[in-house]
Design a protein around this motif. Structure first.
Motif, mmCIF file in Angstrom:
data_model
loop_
_atom_site.group_PDB
_atom_site.id
_atom_site.type_symbol
_atom_site.label_atom_id
_atom_site.label_comp_id
_atom_site.label_asym_id
_atom_site.label_seq_id
_atom_site.Cartn_x
_atom_site.Cartn_y
_atom_site.Cartn_z
ATOM 1 N N ASP A 145 0.846 -1.202 0.000
ATOM 2 C CA ASP A 145 0.000 0.000 0.000
ATOM 3 C C ASP A 145 0.880 1.250 0.000
ATOM 4 O O ASP A 145 1.986 1.255 0.542
ATOM 5 C CB ASP A 145 -0.899 0.010 1.246
ATOM 6 N N GLU A 146 0.370 2.310 -0.599
ATOM 7 C CA GLU A 146 1.110 3.579 -0.650
ATOM 8 C C GLU A 146 1.279 4.213 0.727
ATOM 9 O O GLU A 146 2.215 4.982 0.953
ATOM 10 C CB GLU A 146 0.412 4.557 -1.594
ATOM 11 N N ASP A 147 0.399 3.883 1.655
ATOM 12 C CA ASP A 147 0.428 4.479 2.993
ATOM 13 C C ASP A 147 1.195 3.570 3.965
ATOM 14 O O ASP A 147 0.869 2.396 4.112
ATOM 15 C CB ASP A 147 -1.008 4.696 3.479
ATOM 16 N N SER A 148 2.184 4.126 4.628
ATOM 17 C CA SER A 148 3.012 3.316 5.531
ATOM 18 C C SER A 148 2.218 2.770 6.716
ATOM 19 O O SER A 148 2.529 1.688 7.225
ATOM 20 C CB SER A 148 4.216 4.124 6.029
ATOM 21 N N ASN A 149 1.196 3.486 7.157
ATOM 22 C CA ASN A 149 0.382 2.995 8.269
ATOM 23 C C ASN A 149 -0.444 1.776 7.864
ATOM 24 O O ASN A 149 -0.660 0.871 8.673
ATOM 25 C CB ASN A 149 -0.532 4.092 8.815
ATOM 26 N N VAL A 150 -0.883 1.740 6.628
ATOM 27 C CA VAL A 150 -1.605 0.572 6.121
ATOM 28 C C VAL A 150 -0.644 -0.608 6.039
ATOM 29 O O VAL A 150 -0.972 -1.722 6.464
ATOM 30 C CB VAL A 150 -2.245 0.852 4.744
ATOM 31 N N ARG A 151 0.550 -0.365 5.524
ATOM 32 C CA ARG A 151 1.547 -1.438 5.437
ATOM 33 C C ARG A 151 1.878 -1.986 6.818
ATOM 34 O O ARG A 151 1.972 -3.199 7.017
ATOM 35 C CB ARG A 151 2.826 -0.934 4.750
ATOM 36 N N ARG A 152 2.021 -1.104 7.787
ATOM 37 C CA ARG A 152 2.326 -1.514 9.160
ATOM 38 C C ARG A 152 1.170 -2.340 9.753
ATOM 39 O O ARG A 152 1.397 -3.363 10.392
ATOM 40 C CB ARG A 152 2.613 -0.273 10.019
ATOM 41 N N SER A 153 -0.064 -1.917 9.510
ATOM 42 C CA SER A 153 -1.219 -2.665 10.008
ATOM 43 C C SER A 153 -1.330 -4.029 9.326
ATOM 44 O O SER A 153 -1.696 -5.020 9.962
ATOM 45 C CB SER A 153 -2.515 -1.880 9.790
ATOM 46 N N ALA A 154 -1.009 -4.085 8.040
ATOM 47 C CA ALA A 154 -1.039 -5.366 7.327
ATOM 48 C C ALA A 154 0.017 -6.313 7.894
ATOM 49 O O ALA A 154 -0.244 -7.504 8.094
ATOM 50 C CB ALA A 154 -0.822 -5.148 5.835
ATOM 51 N N ALA A 155 1.199 -5.786 8.173
ATOM 52 C CA ALA A 155 2.259 -6.612 8.772
ATOM 53 C C ALA A 155 1.825 -7.108 10.150
ATOM 54 O O ALA A 155 2.009 -8.285 10.487
ATOM 55 C CB ALA A 155 3.551 -5.813 8.869
ATOM 56 N N TYR A 156 1.225 -6.227 10.934
ATOM 57 C CA TYR A 156 0.697 -6.620 12.248
ATOM 58 C C TYR A 156 -0.326 -7.743 12.091
ATOM 59 O O TYR A 156 -0.283 -8.749 12.803
ATOM 60 C CB TYR A 156 0.056 -5.413 12.945
ATOM 61 N N ALA A 157 -1.257 -7.573 11.147
ATOM 62 C CA ALA A 157 -2.326 -8.558 10.947
ATOM 63 C C ALA A 157 -1.752 -9.913 10.551
ATOM 64 O O ALA A 157 -2.181 -10.951 11.059
ATOM 65 C CB ALA A 157 -3.302 -8.059 9.883
ATOM 66 N N LEU A 158 -0.779 -9.917 9.663
ATOM 67 C CA LEU A 158 -0.152 -11.174 9.266
ATOM 68 C C LEU A 158 0.523 -11.835 10.461
ATOM 69 O O LEU A 158 0.496 -13.057 10.608
ATOM 70 C CB LEU A 158 0.843 -10.935 8.133
ATOM 71 N N GLY A 159 1.111 -11.021 11.322
ATOM 72 C CA GLY A 159 1.710 -11.563 12.540
ATOM 73 C C GLY A 159 0.685 -12.160 13.471
ATOM 74 O O GLY A 159 0.944 -13.162 14.141
ATOM 75 N N GLU A 160 -0.495 -11.578 13.522
ATOM 76 C CA GLU A 160 -1.564 -12.112 14.364
ATOM 77 C C GLU A 160 -2.093 -13.440 13.808
ATOM 78 O O GLU A 160 -2.408 -14.344 14.565
ATOM 79 C CB GLU A 160 -2.720 -11.110 14.468
ATOM 80 N N ILE A 161 -2.192 -13.523 12.498
ATOM 81 C CA ILE A 161 -2.665 -14.758 11.880
ATOM 82 C C ILE A 161 -1.592 -15.842 12.021
ATOM 83 O O ILE A 161 -1.890 -16.981 12.344
ATOM 84 C CB ILE A 161 -3.057 -14.531 10.409
ATOM 85 N N ALA A 162 -0.344 -15.472 11.786
ATOM 86 C CA ALA A 162 0.835 -16.304 12.036
ATOM 87 C C ALA A 162 0.712 -17.741 11.565
ATOM 88 O O ALA A 162 0.984 -18.663 12.298
ATOM 89 C CB ALA A 162 1.199 -16.270 13.517
ATOM 90 N N SER A 163 0.339 -17.923 10.347
ATOM 91 C CA SER A 163 0.262 -19.268 9.790
ATOM 92 C C SER A 163 1.578 -19.628 9.120
ATOM 93 O O SER A 163 2.128 -18.840 8.355
ATOM 94 C CB SER A 163 -0.865 -19.335 8.762
#
Length: 135
Positions: free
Chosen positions: A65-83
């Motif tokens: 995503d162009e927005d760094s906050n969106v990228r950071r939230s996506a990284a957080y979400a992937l970490g929460e899913i942690a598959s």
């Protein structure tokens, strides 16, 4: 999620994540493409709270995503899913990204996978050194 007011859409995404509403995953996946970056950020966060693996592909796309906050939230979400299923795809990003949040997420997922003895969660020594370099 279709309200004309972006604050309403953002708040709705946040609330759906807070209550971990599995039925909302499809609508949230669509909201990851919202025109408003705050809506996309809240949506990625909500998908992480829900922890549904169906969101992985869309969250991987949100890492661009162009927005760094969106990228950071996506990284957080992937970490929460942690598959461990998507760790090989994430580990490919280690050599090309400067996104410290993403690198930390990848390292955290790898550690979590090791804890549960998943067989496909190792990364090469060169990639591990890259994670430590950016930290």
């Amino acid at each position: 999620m279709n309200d004309e007011d972006s604050d309403v859409r953002r708040s709705a995404a946040y609330a759906l994540g807070k209550i971990r509403n599995e039925a909302a995953v499809e609508a949230l996946l669509q909201a990851l493409n919202d025109e408003d970056s705050d809506v996309r950020r809240s949506t990625a966060y909500a998908l992480g709270k829900i922890r549904n693996e169906a969101a992985v592909e869309a969250l991987l796309q949100a890492l661009n995503d162009e927005d760094s906050n969106v990228r950071r939230s996506a990284a957080y979400a992937l970490g929460e899913i942690a598959s461990s299923k998507f760790l090989p795809r994430l580990s490919e990003l280690i050599l090309t990204t400067e996104n410290a949040a993403l690198l930390n997420t990848i390292a955290a997922i790898q550690e979590r996978c090791k804890y549960y003895n998943h067989s496909n969660c190792s990364i090469t020594a060169g990639k591990a050194a890259r994670v430590n370099q950016v930290k």
